[in-house]
Design a protein around this motif. Structure first.
Motif, PDB file in Angstrom:
ATOM      1  N   GLY A  11      25.128   8.322 -10.074  1.00 58.68           N
ATOM      2  CA  GLY A  11      25.715   7.003 -10.225  1.00 58.68           C
ATOM      3  C   GLY A  11      25.426   6.453 -11.607  1.00 58.68           C
ATOM      4  N   ALA A  12      25.659   5.175 -11.763  1.00 61.45           N
ATOM      5  CA  ALA A  12      25.518   4.553 -13.085  1.00 61.45           C
ATOM      6  C   ALA A  12      24.100   4.087 -13.367  1.00 61.45           C
ATOM      7  CB  ALA A  12      26.482   3.372 -13.202  1.00 61.45           C
ATOM      8  N   ALA A  13      23.213   4.153 -12.397  1.00 56.15           N
ATOM      9  CA  ALA A  13      21.852   3.615 -12.591  1.00 56.15           C
ATOM     10  C   ALA A  13      20.810   4.669 -12.277  1.00 56.15           C
ATOM     11  CB  ALA A  13      21.648   2.373 -11.718  1.00 56.15           C
ATOM     12  N   GLU A  14      20.953   5.847 -12.842  1.00 54.66           N
ATOM     13  CA  GLU A  14      19.985   6.905 -12.591  1.00 54.66           C
ATOM     14  C   GLU A  14      18.675   6.604 -13.309  1.00 54.66           C
ATOM     15  OE1 GLU A  14      20.355   9.189 -10.472  1.00 54.66           O
ATOM     16  OE2 GLU A  14      22.462   8.821 -10.047  1.00 54.66           O
ATOM     17  N   ASP A  15      17.566   6.808 -12.601  1.00 52.82           N
ATOM     18  CA  ASP A  15      16.253   6.449 -13.142  1.00 52.82           C
ATOM     19  C   ASP A  15      15.350   7.644 -13.378  1.00 52.82           C
ATOM     20  OD1 ASP A  15      15.827   7.227 -10.558  1.00 52.82           O
ATOM     21  OD2 ASP A  15      14.839   5.382  -9.916  1.00 52.82           O
ATOM     22  N   GLY A  16      15.915   8.840 -13.444  1.00 53.32           N
ATOM     23  CA  GLY A  16      15.102  10.018 -13.705  1.00 53.32           C
ATOM     24  C   GLY A  16      14.508  10.654 -12.474  1.00 53.32           C
ATOM     25  N   SER A  17      14.729  10.076 -11.298  1.00 60.32           N
ATOM     26  CA  SER A  17      14.165  10.662 -10.077  1.00 60.32           C
ATOM     27  C   SER A  17      14.916  11.918  -9.661  1.00 60.32           C
ATOM     28  CB  SER A  17      14.182   9.635  -8.940  1.00 60.32           C
ATOM     29  OG  SER A  17      15.503   9.164  -8.721  1.00 60.32           O
ATOM     30  N   LEU A  18      16.200  12.009 -10.031  1.00 60.43           N
ATOM     31  CA  LEU A  18      16.967  13.220  -9.745  1.00 60.43           C
ATOM     32  C   LEU A  18      16.698  14.264 -10.825  1.00 60.43           C
ATOM     33  CD1 LEU A  18      20.475  11.942  -8.581  1.00 60.43           C
ATOM     34  CD2 LEU A  18      18.662  12.907  -7.183  1.00 60.43           C
ATOM     35  N   ARG A  19      16.528  15.509 -10.380  1.00 59.00           N
ATOM     36  CA  ARG A  19      16.299  16.608 -11.311  1.00 59.00           C
ATOM     37  C   ARG A  19      17.252  17.744 -11.002  1.00 59.00           C
ATOM     38  NH1 ARG A  19       9.901  17.667 -11.566  1.00 59.00           N
ATOM     39  NH2 ARG A  19      10.718  19.610 -12.407  1.00 59.00           N
ATOM     40  N   THR A  20      17.541  18.546 -12.027  1.00 60.66           N
ATOM     41  CA  THR A  20      18.516  19.613 -11.906  1.00 60.66           C
ATOM     42  C   THR A  20      17.866  20.954 -12.202  1.00 60.66           C
ATOM     43  OG1 THR A  20      19.156  19.689 -14.220  1.00 60.66           O
ATOM     44  CG2 THR A  20      20.205  18.012 -12.854  1.00 60.66           C
TER      45      THR A  20
END
Length: 599
Positions: A11-20
């Motif tokens: 989304g538009a407010a990613e805070d770094g909690s998602l990782r790839t």
């Protein structure tokens, strides 16, 4: 493509909690595979989930990571993909707008040795900016290369640009605090060394400065702020080698191993030789030797704790504090090793744990050196001057305690004043506070020629709520009532609880506007829902409105609004009734006294 990697919704407010990057990883032992070779490996099904907690371990070659990002919003979303670690030589990113039939194009080709100005994002770690169109998915291939042999974390955090900028500012501030603390400790040690002529304090000063240089270089800040051009990975190993060497010199002087533990001192000499090998391999850019030297140094680090405990048994009281500080540093480095080997998941906490433990080590050892300084003071010829200095320090400390106590008393006073003015259940003004603030508001409105109106609220059938659902639900009804009103009024309006279920609101509005406000608030109150075991509870409110003239007081307005409120109850409740002189004379005997202030 979907069989290799599931799409990650952003989304538009990613805070770094998602990782790839850890669901589909391919290891290229040669480190020379290009994009076509990676795509061929993808077609042959050689991409596999990464084993371990996130690290590839100490292996040669490069790693390729495949992942898909999907924009689930109705507009294009700019994001920043940030590599999770700092010790990476090169990062290449490729993207394909088509997920089913991918055709990858290069997004970024970042290298540690290149000028920092070429990085698309001003950050000490590699960051790749990406813009995803609304409702689209894009596939990404990212190549992580440590050259020769090294630890790789084939993963990237997903940030919005603003969130990454704030996080980077916070990280920089924390490290600035840590480095500033080490610098102050080092400067203090230098001053003490000049005063006492004790060489261990000079060595500790150099050791502290070398730590700042080493961690600043290892974490990428030297490249970002000091050497933006011509940076090389060998600088990290060289800075680490110098810091280890300075630490060994200090430890030998502080523990006096050459004099009291000559056999154990041979271990420290061996470590100094190893540090020289590390420095030489860094200068010659022999990465494999540098990694082996660092590993060997870490294996010998526990010897410091053993030597310190031996010195403590020999009578050196400060040695046990030294052992504690060194053990804390070992804990941070050991945890880092577990992370690098893939046994512990990589995150910002353990990423900064080594420099934090290094800071704690400096502080703890500084305490040990303080103990040593105290002993030297007592033994030296300058005991009287040092005693006066101690008294001065005690004076400063006492003044600090007095200031702190004064601040505590002031805070307690402010808290007591706030509690005296606040209703404990709803958190709004109590009756006394409301009357005081409302009187001031009326006088201010009279000076400005502004109209005022007073609204008095009463929750309809409030007693039945308590009787049928309990006082807990009744208290919650009062709180939700107060929250609803506060959200719908201005900061300049005066709102308070008069007692029980009666509330008052003073506003500076004209007669039509105040009636409109009352109707709007009545409607908002009717929409309140409270959940309880018996079901959903809702309630209404009757509102009496009185309008002020040039010479009316708040008590007069309260009596008029209370009379109008009584009329609203008589007419069936859940309505707004405006006070008028005619209705007052007609039903004057119907006026009721105001409820007392709640206890």
């Amino acid at each position: 493509m979907h069989s290799f990697a599931d799409a990650i919704d952003i989304g538009a407010a990613e805070d770094g909690s998602l990782r790839t990057g850890q669901a589909a990883v391919w290891h290229d032992p040669s480190g020379r595979a290009d994009l076509s070779a990676a795509l061929q490996a993808l077609e042959q099904g050689e991409f596999r989930p990464l084993a371990g907690a996130g690290s590839t371990g100490l292996r040669k070659g490069s790693y390729w990571s495949l992942f898909i990002l999907r924009n689930t919003t109705d507009s294009s979303v700019p994001i920043h993909l940030e590599y999770v670690d700092h010790q990476l030589i090169r990062l290449q990113a490729f993207a394909s707008a088509s997920v089913d039939t991918p055709h990858f194009l290069e997004l970024a080709n970042l290298a540690m040795g290149e000028s920092f100005a070429r990085r698309p994002v001003f950050h000490n770690r590699f960051v790749v900016p990406v813009v995803l169109a609304s409702g689209t998915s894009e596939a990404f291939l990212v190549r992580f290369d440590s050259e020769e042999v090294g630890f790789v974390f084939p993963s990237m955090r997903i940030w919005s640009p603003d969130a990454l900028s704030k996080s980077h500012t916070g990280e920089t501030a924390v490290l600035s605090f840590l480095f500033g603390g080490i610098a102050l400790i080092s400067l203090f040690s230098l001053i003490v060394g000049v005063t006492t002529r004790e060489w261990s304090f000079f060595a500790y000063f150099v050791y502290g400065i070398s730590k700042i240089v080493a961690w600043g270089t290892i974490l990428g800040f030297t490249h970002q702020y000091v050497l933006p051009d011509g940076f090389h990975w060998s600088y990290m190993s060289a800075a680490g080698a110098v810091s280890i060497l300075c630490g060994l010199v200090f430890d030998r002087l502080f523990l006096q191993t050459r004099k009291y533990t000559p056999r154990l001192d041979l271990i420290l000499i061996l470590m100094m030789v190893n540090a020289g090998v590390l420095l030489g391999s860094a200068l010659l850019q022999i990465k494999a030797v540098a990694l082996m030297s660092i590993t060997f140094a870490l294996l010998l680090y526990p010897a410091f704790t053993v030597i310190a405990l031996v010195r403590w048994r020999q009578g050196s009281s400060e040695a046990v504090v030294f052992a504690l500080g060194w053990t804390l540093l070992l804990a941070g480095l050991f945890y880092q090793a577990l992370r690098d080997l893939g046994y512990v998941e990589h995150n910002l906490v353990n990423y900064y744990l080594p420099p934090l433990s290094s800071f704690i080590e400096m502080v703890t050892i500084m305490a040990a050196m303080g103990m040593k300084l105290r002993r030297l003071r007592l033994q030296g010829l300058e005991s009287e001057r040092q005693y006066r200095r101690h008294l001065e320090q005690s004076k400063v400390k006492l003044e600090g305690l007095v200031r702190a106590r004064t601040e505590e008393l002031e805070k307690a006073k402010q808290q007591a004043e706030l509690e005296a003015r606040t209703d404990p259940l709803t958190g709004i003004r109590n009756r006394r506070s409301f009357l005081s603030d409302a009187e001031l508001c009326i006088k201010r409105a009279q000076r400005r020629g502004e109209p005022v109106s007073l609204l008095m609220f009463d929750i309809d059938h409030f007693k039945s709520i308590n009787d049928n659902h309990g006082h807990g639900i009744g208290d919650e009804a009062l709180r939700q009532f107060s929250v609803t009103i506060q959200r719908k009024i201005r900061e300049t309006d005066v709102f308070g609880r008069l007692g029980g279920e009666e509330f008052a609101l003073l506003i500076t509005e004209t007669r039509p506007d105040s009636l409109y406000t009352a109707e709007r608030l009545r409607d908002n109150i009717a929409q309140i829902r409270l959940r309880c075991p018996e079901g959903c509870v809702q309630f209404t409110s009757s509102i009496g409105v009185a309008h002020g003239s040039t010479d009316e007081s708040v008590e007069t307005l309260l009596r008029q609004a209370d009379h109008a409120l009584y009329c609203a109850k008589e007419r069936g409740r859940n309505m707004v009734v405006e006070y008028s002189e005619q209705s007052s004379s007609t039903a004057g005997s119907a006026e009721t006294p105001l409820n007392p202030e709640p206890v």
